[in-house]
Write a protein that holds these residues in place. Structure first.
Motif, mmCIF file in Angstrom:
data_model
loop_
_atom_site.group_PDB
_atom_site.id
_atom_site.type_symbol
_atom_site.label_atom_id
_atom_site.label_comp_id
_atom_site.label_asym_id
_atom_site.label_seq_id
_atom_site.Cartn_x
_atom_site.Cartn_y
_atom_site.Cartn_z
ATOM 1 N N LEU A 99 2.250 -50.180 -2.736
ATOM 2 C CA LEU A 99 2.995 -49.022 -2.711
ATOM 3 C C LEU A 99 2.510 -47.881 -3.610
ATOM 4 N N HIS A 146 0.304 -44.636 -2.442
ATOM 5 C CA HIS A 146 0.667 -43.207 -2.441
ATOM 6 C C HIS A 146 0.719 -42.513 -3.663
ATOM 7 N N SER A 169 3.698 -53.977 2.899
ATOM 8 C CA SER A 169 3.796 -52.959 2.164
ATOM 9 C C SER A 169 3.910 -51.822 2.995
ATOM 10 N N LYS A 170 3.123 -51.589 4.189
ATOM 11 C CA LYS A 170 3.114 -50.620 5.283
ATOM 12 C C LYS A 170 4.477 -50.049 5.568
ATOM 13 N N TRP A 229 7.149 -49.160 3.085
ATOM 14 C CA TRP A 229 7.024 -47.554 2.758
ATOM 15 C C TRP A 229 7.857 -46.929 3.806
ATOM 16 N N GLU A 230 7.480 -47.159 5.166
ATOM 17 C CA GLU A 230 8.163 -46.521 6.200
ATOM 18 C C GLU A 230 9.403 -46.561 5.953
ATOM 19 N N LYS A 246 10.805 -44.134 2.907
ATOM 20 C CA LYS A 246 10.327 -42.988 3.207
ATOM 21 C C LYS A 246 11.385 -42.175 4.307
#
Length: 389
Positions: A43, A47, A375-376, A379-380, A383
């Protein structure tokens, strides 16, 4: 040199994420600690325009500060007891969030501060304490059973690591399915089948073949059942001089577990290694005849996928999330049937073709588990939770 920020933070226009990093402690990472490490390092690096505030309960190792966009925050006391859990999360973390007002708080271990104005994203790995409360000390059991229903309710969104755990949370805590996302754990790249060094066998088993168990040694892991199956296996005809390796630290080690080992006719062949560092753990998986995951309950079962990715066949209990994670790849057994487990151990040790088929299925299954994907998806959720607050 890391500059530690203890109390205040500058407000900026970028997304500001506070994170519970209490379990990022050098040389003490366990399953959830590794989970936090794998997800958070991705993360942070993926980012760079996001500002992260890592909330520690002690001075952190700089290796856990994954980028210049991380500000470490130290909040006392060190929280390793239910009373200190309460002080740290309900008082200290809550105070910091109210003072600094980040856009979202992410906890990779299930614990939360009370819900005020900061949105909360929480990872609840499993509810083992609800199913096997007697395997925990009374203080820990009371804390979990009293506060985890609240933590689930306070969460704006819950991440869990298996569909089994998702349904368990839905049913037991009456949480809407739409509020929970399943994101599988990944496998660290170091766990692979590329080499088979003698590092582990030379140090621990004097070159003898062995079966392996990996994980903290406490009642829920069914150590007594593993020892019983090993005893029966060793009594079978034509079985070689085989060892049983128990790799993990003793936690809530009971008298019955101690007696099971002490009274085994093969007690001299049961080897305790304590917690293994990564290099030795990989070597252990690569060298073992098979890995035994016979827990009474798991929310995921990380040793299953670690072992399979190292080309080590797995004998796993057909219960809880183990059935889901080991499906069509591990050898599924009744963890309470020592004769069935011993028979499968015998098959693995004596039938090379059978073992090769199990190894192949395991390597194929491992393609489903990726820390990059974990992780992807995480993150969504973080966010979107911050955006929709």
């Amino acid at each position: 040199m890391v500059n530690f920020q203890v109390f205040s933070c500058a407000i900026s226009q970028k997304l500001r994420i506070a994170v519970n990093t209490r379990l990022l402690v050098s040389n003490k990472l366990d399953g959830i600690g590794y989970y936090a490490h794998e997800v958070l390092q991705r993360l942070v690096t993926e980012h760079p325009t996001v500002q992260f505030y890592f909330l520690f309960d002690r001075t952190p190792n700089p290796n856990f500060i994954y980028g210049n966009n991380v500000t470490p925050v130290i909040l006392s006391p060190q929280a390793r007891h239910p009373i200190l859990y309460f002080i740290w999360f309900h008082l200290r973390v809550r105070w910091w969030l109210k003072k600094n007002k980040p856009d979202v708080f992410y906890s990779p271990e299930g614990y939360l501060p009370p819900r005020d104005t900061t949105p909360l994203v929480n990872v609840i790995h499993d509810l083992n304490f609800e199913h096997f409360p007697d395997s925990l000390p009374k203080a820990e059991r009371f804390y979990y059973q009293h506060f985890f229903p609240k933590y689930a309710s306070w969460s704006d969104h819950i991440i869990t690591v298996s569909d089994f755990s998702k349904q368990d949370i839905v049913k037991r805590y009456r949480i809407s399915e739409s509020k929970i996302s399943t994101i599988y754990n990944g496998i660290r790249k170091v766990f692979n089948a590329s080499e088979k060094p003698a590092l582990f066998t030379e140090k621990y088993t004097k070159g003898k073949p062995f079966f392996l168990h990996v994980g903290t040694l406490h009642p829920r892991k069914n150590i007594e059942g593993i020892v019983s199956a090993f005893n029966l296996y060793r009594k079978l005809k034509e079985v070689p001089d085989t060892k049983l390796v128990l790799a993990g630290r003793k936690k809530w080690w009971s008298e019955s577990m101690e007696n099971a080992v002490k009274n085994s006719p093969f007690s001299k062949d049961i080897i305790f290694t304590d917690r293994l560092e990564t290099e030795e753990l990989v070597s252990a998986y690569q060298s073992a005849i098979g890995t035994l995951v016979l827990s009474h309950f798991e929310g995921f079962g990380l040793p299953i996928v670690e072992a399979m990715s190292c080309g080590c066949p797995v004998i796993a209990a057909n219960n809880s999330a183990l059935s889901e994670i080991g499906e069509e790849a591990a050898i599924m057994v009744d963890q309470n049937n020592a004769e069935e487990v011993a028979h499968q151990m015998h098959q693995l040790s004596m039938d090379s073709k059978f073992r090769s088929r199990v190894v192949k299925r395991g390597l194929e299954k491992c393609q489903q588990f990726s820390w990059d994907l974990a992780s992807k998806f995480t993150w969504e959720i973080i966010k979107n939770t911050a955006k929709n607050a």
